[in-house]
Design a protein around this motif. Sequence first.
Motif, PDB file in Angstrom:
ATOM      1  N   LEU A 112       0.802  -1.227   0.000  1.00 32.66           N
ATOM      2  CA  LEU A 112       0.000   0.000   0.000  1.00 32.66           C
ATOM      3  C   LEU A 112       0.836   1.280   0.000  1.00 32.66           C
ATOM      4  CD1 LEU A 112      -2.793  -1.115   2.496  1.00 32.66           C
ATOM      5  CD2 LEU A 112      -2.939  -0.992  -0.008  1.00 32.66           C
ATOM      6  N   GLY A 113       2.159   1.160   0.085  1.00 32.97           N
ATOM      7  CA  GLY A 113       3.024   2.335   0.003  1.00 32.97           C
ATOM      8  C   GLY A 113       3.163   3.127   1.286  1.00 32.97           C
ATOM      9  N   THR A 148      -3.298  -0.721   9.823  1.00 28.17           N
ATOM     10  CA  THR A 148      -3.403  -0.131   8.489  1.00 28.17           C
ATOM     11  C   THR A 148      -4.800  -0.417   7.968  1.00 28.17           C
ATOM     12  OG1 THR A 148      -1.054  -0.576   8.113  1.00 28.17           O
ATOM     13  CG2 THR A 148      -2.407  -0.143   6.165  1.00 28.17           C
ATOM     14  N   GLU A 191      -7.879   0.353   4.741  1.00 25.86           N
ATOM     15  CA  GLU A 191      -8.155   0.726   3.353  1.00 25.86           C
ATOM     16  C   GLU A 191      -9.609   1.161   3.252  1.00 25.86           C
ATOM     17  OE1 GLU A 191      -6.314  -2.177   0.379  1.00 25.86           O
ATOM     18  OE2 GLU A 191      -6.466  -3.384   2.217  1.00 25.86           O
ATOM     19  N   TYR A 240      -8.041   4.452  -0.711  1.00 28.31           N
ATOM     20  CA  TYR A 240      -7.095   5.195   0.117  1.00 28.31           C
ATOM     21  C   TYR A 240      -6.560   4.306   1.241  1.00 28.31           C
ATOM     22  CZ  TYR A 240      -8.826   9.539  -1.994  1.00 28.31           C
ATOM     23  OH  TYR A 240      -9.166  10.540  -2.867  1.00 28.31           O
ATOM     24  N   VAL A 241      -5.391   4.677   1.749  1.00 27.95           N
ATOM     25  CA  VAL A 241      -4.783   4.031   2.907  1.00 27.95           C
ATOM     26  C   VAL A 241      -5.010   4.938   4.114  1.00 27.95           C
ATOM     27  CG1 VAL A 241      -2.622   3.204   3.917  1.00 27.95           C
ATOM     28  CG2 VAL A 241      -2.962   3.091   1.442  1.00 27.95           C
ATOM     29  N   ASP A 257      -5.986  13.569  -4.917  1.00 28.00           N
ATOM     30  CA  ASP A 257      -5.146  12.590  -5.606  1.00 28.00           C
ATOM     31  C   ASP A 257      -3.937  12.281  -4.726  1.00 28.00           C
ATOM     32  OD1 ASP A 257      -4.054  10.907  -7.484  1.00 28.00           O
ATOM     33  OD2 ASP A 257      -3.260  12.527  -8.734  1.00 28.00           O
ATOM     34  N   VAL A 258      -4.143  11.470  -3.694  1.00 27.79           N
ATOM     35  CA  VAL A 258      -3.102  11.087  -2.738  1.00 27.79           C
ATOM     36  C   VAL A 258      -3.241   9.600  -2.433  1.00 27.79           C
ATOM     37  CG1 VAL A 258      -3.000  13.391  -1.682  1.00 27.79           C
ATOM     38  CG2 VAL A 258      -4.513  11.649  -0.704  1.00 27.79           C
ATOM     39  N   ASP A 259      -2.235   9.073  -1.727  1.00 24.80           N
ATOM     40  CA  ASP A 259      -2.317   7.673  -1.303  1.00 24.80           C
ATOM     41  C   ASP A 259      -3.173   7.519  -0.054  1.00 24.80           C
ATOM     42  OD1 ASP A 259      -0.682   6.964  -3.422  1.00 24.80           O
ATOM     43  OD2 ASP A 259       1.138   6.949  -2.201  1.00 24.80           O
ATOM     44  N   GLY A 260      -3.056   8.457   0.893  1.00 23.16           N
ATOM     45  CA  GLY A 260      -3.853   8.314   2.095  1.00 23.16           C
ATOM     46  C   GLY A 260      -3.465   9.237   3.227  1.00 23.16           C
ATOM     47  N   SER A 314       1.492  10.900  -0.369  1.00 19.56           N
ATOM     48  CA  SER A 314       1.446  10.294  -1.693  1.00 19.56           C
ATOM     49  C   SER A 314       2.880  10.067  -2.138  1.00 19.56           C
ATOM     50  CB  SER A 314       0.711  11.209  -2.673  1.00 19.56           C
ATOM     51  OG  SER A 314       0.491  10.537  -3.886  1.00 19.56           O
ATOM     52  N   GLY A 315       3.237   8.811  -2.369  1.00 18.46           N
ATOM     53  CA  GLY A 315       4.615   8.512  -2.747  1.00 18.46           C
ATOM     54  C   GLY A 315       5.563   9.009  -1.674  1.00 18.46           C
TER      55      GLY A 315
END
Length: 166
Positions: free
Chosen positions: A76-77, A87, A89, A93-94, A113-116, A144-145
């Motif tokens: 999940l990064g 963690t 989901e 999103y995380v 627009d992000v990972d979480g 994000s990243g």
Amino acid sequence: MSRLVGMSALGGLIIAALIVGVMLLTASPAANAQTVTVHKTPWCGCCAAWVDHLHDEGFDVIVKEEEDLTPIRSQLGVRAELMSCHTAEVAGYVVEGHVPAREIRRLLEEKPDVDGLSIPGMPQGSPGMETPNAPDPFDVIIFSGEDARTEASYRGTRLVSEPARP
């Protein structure tokens, strides 16, 4: 007289149909709840308390107990500096750690627009980590990243600050 009884029965059916229609249109948030999948270790009590927090806030929650969360976090990064004890989901999103339901709702409403989101560590006073002692201040991190920034600051369950919206 029988015609009058038939009309009152019909009127009762119409009223019942209207009531059902109104109930469907004004469904409670729990009826429209977003599902959150929580990955946690079997022995973590504060994770279970955070799950209770999400339930209380109207989320549907699926709990998956795992002995080792490392592979899930890697997939999940979630970087090491963002990690906490569980963690989750939700909608792509995380959510890492004891993030307040308010911030998850905002994430789902705004759809950036992000990972979480993450609350690194296990700050006292965060949802699921309530304590009679003074709560720790903590930040909700949006990531994000390799990019990460503070999205909101809390002291226990009290929001202290969040960035201004354009």
